[in-house]
Design a protein around this motif. Structure first.
Motif, PDB file in Angstrom:
ATOM      1  N   LEU A 157       0.866  -1.532  -0.114  1.00 39.79           N
ATOM      2  CA  LEU A 157       0.029  -0.067   0.078  1.00 39.79           C
ATOM      3  C   LEU A 157       0.732   1.231  -0.036  1.00 39.79           C
ATOM      4  O   LEU A 157       2.057   0.912   0.510  1.00 39.79           O
ATOM      5  CB  LEU A 157      -0.649  -0.216   1.198  1.00 39.79           C
ATOM      6  N   LYS A 158       0.849   2.170  -0.867  1.00 38.09           N
ATOM      7  CA  LYS A 158       1.240   3.442  -1.095  1.00 38.09           C
ATOM      8  C   LYS A 158       0.311   4.857  -0.937  1.00 38.09           C
ATOM      9  O   LYS A 158      -0.699   4.690  -1.634  1.00 38.09           O
ATOM     10  CB  LYS A 158       2.193   2.905  -1.915  1.00 38.09           C
ATOM     11  N   ARG A 159       0.999   5.659  -0.518  1.00 35.75           N
ATOM     12  CA  ARG A 159       0.094   6.760  -0.138  1.00 35.75           C
ATOM     13  C   ARG A 159       1.463   8.062  -0.717  1.00 35.75           C
ATOM     14  O   ARG A 159       2.460   7.829   0.464  1.00 35.75           O
ATOM     15  CB  ARG A 159      -0.222   6.872   1.079  1.00 35.75           C
ATOM     16  N   GLN A 160       0.792   8.837  -0.574  1.00 40.97           N
ATOM     17  CA  GLN A 160       1.909  10.165  -1.409  1.00 40.97           C
ATOM     18  C   GLN A 160       1.169  11.270  -0.538  1.00 40.97           C
ATOM     19  O   GLN A 160      -0.126  11.478  -0.849  1.00 40.97           O
ATOM     20  CB  GLN A 160       2.293   9.752  -3.361  1.00 40.97           C
ATOM     21  N   ALA A 161       1.960  12.541  -0.725  1.00 33.93           N
ATOM     22  CA  ALA A 161       1.477  14.357  -0.313  1.00 33.93           C
ATOM     23  C   ALA A 161       3.121  14.722  -0.684  1.00 33.93           C
ATOM     24  O   ALA A 161       3.912  14.146  -1.082  1.00 33.93           O
ATOM     25  CB  ALA A 161       1.349  13.719   1.481  1.00 33.93           C
ATOM     26  N   GLU A 162       2.684  15.920  -0.544  1.00 37.70           N
ATOM     27  CA  GLU A 162       3.493  17.613  -1.035  1.00 37.70           C
ATOM     28  C   GLU A 162       3.373  17.947   0.608  1.00 37.70           C
ATOM     29  O   GLU A 162       2.626  18.346   1.194  1.00 37.70           O
ATOM     30  CB  GLU A 162       3.359  17.761  -2.207  1.00 37.70           C
ATOM     31  N   THR A 163       4.815  18.186  -0.053  1.00 40.40           N
ATOM     32  CA  THR A 163       5.095  18.842   1.601  1.00 40.40           C
ATOM     33  C   THR A 163       4.359  20.873   1.501  1.00 40.40           C
ATOM     34  O   THR A 163       4.985  20.978   0.186  1.00 40.40           O
ATOM     35  CB  THR A 163       6.236  19.009   2.088  1.00 40.40           C
ATOM     36  N   ASN A 164       4.277  21.249   2.637  1.00 38.38           N
ATOM     37  CA  ASN A 164       3.259  22.431   2.172  1.00 38.38           C
ATOM     38  C   ASN A 164       4.613  24.225   2.164  1.00 38.38           C
ATOM     39  O   ASN A 164       5.608  23.485   2.261  1.00 38.38           O
ATOM     40  CB  ASN A 164       2.592  23.284   3.405  1.00 38.38           C
TER      41      ASN A 164
END
Length: 89
Positions: free
Chosen positions: A22-29
């Motif tokens: 399972l892979k989840r992604q985000a981007e830094t603010n």
């Protein structure tokens, strides 16, 4: 953050469950923060990539039920071909 302690906005962060894939992604603010909510318990590999910096990876990060984990990275300026792997103990 970078080596000087400044925030690194726009970095790609991903968490991959080493058991299930399972892979989840985000981007830094703008403050260099990120959030990957509601990850199931398990052992994760967390990586961060930003152009102009060396990719960084932390492995064997164990997440328990109802746990909030903070995983900070200090990115080093470098070529994309270089990477740093850190294994939690």
């Amino acid at each position: 953050m970078d080596a000087s302690g400044a925030a690194v906005p726009g970095a790609a962060v991903s968490a991959t469950n080493e058991g299930t894939g399972l892979k989840r992604q985000a981007e830094t603010n703008e403050q260099g923060s990120y959030s990957l909510p509601l990850l199931p318990p398990g052992v994760y590999r967390v990586s961060v990539v930003k152009q102009g910096f060396r990719p960084m990876v932390r492995t064997a990060l164990e997440l328990a039920v109802n746990q909030t984990a903070r995983v900070d990275f200090t990115l080093e300026v470098g070529a994309v071909a270089e990477s740093i792997d850190i294994t939690a103990m």
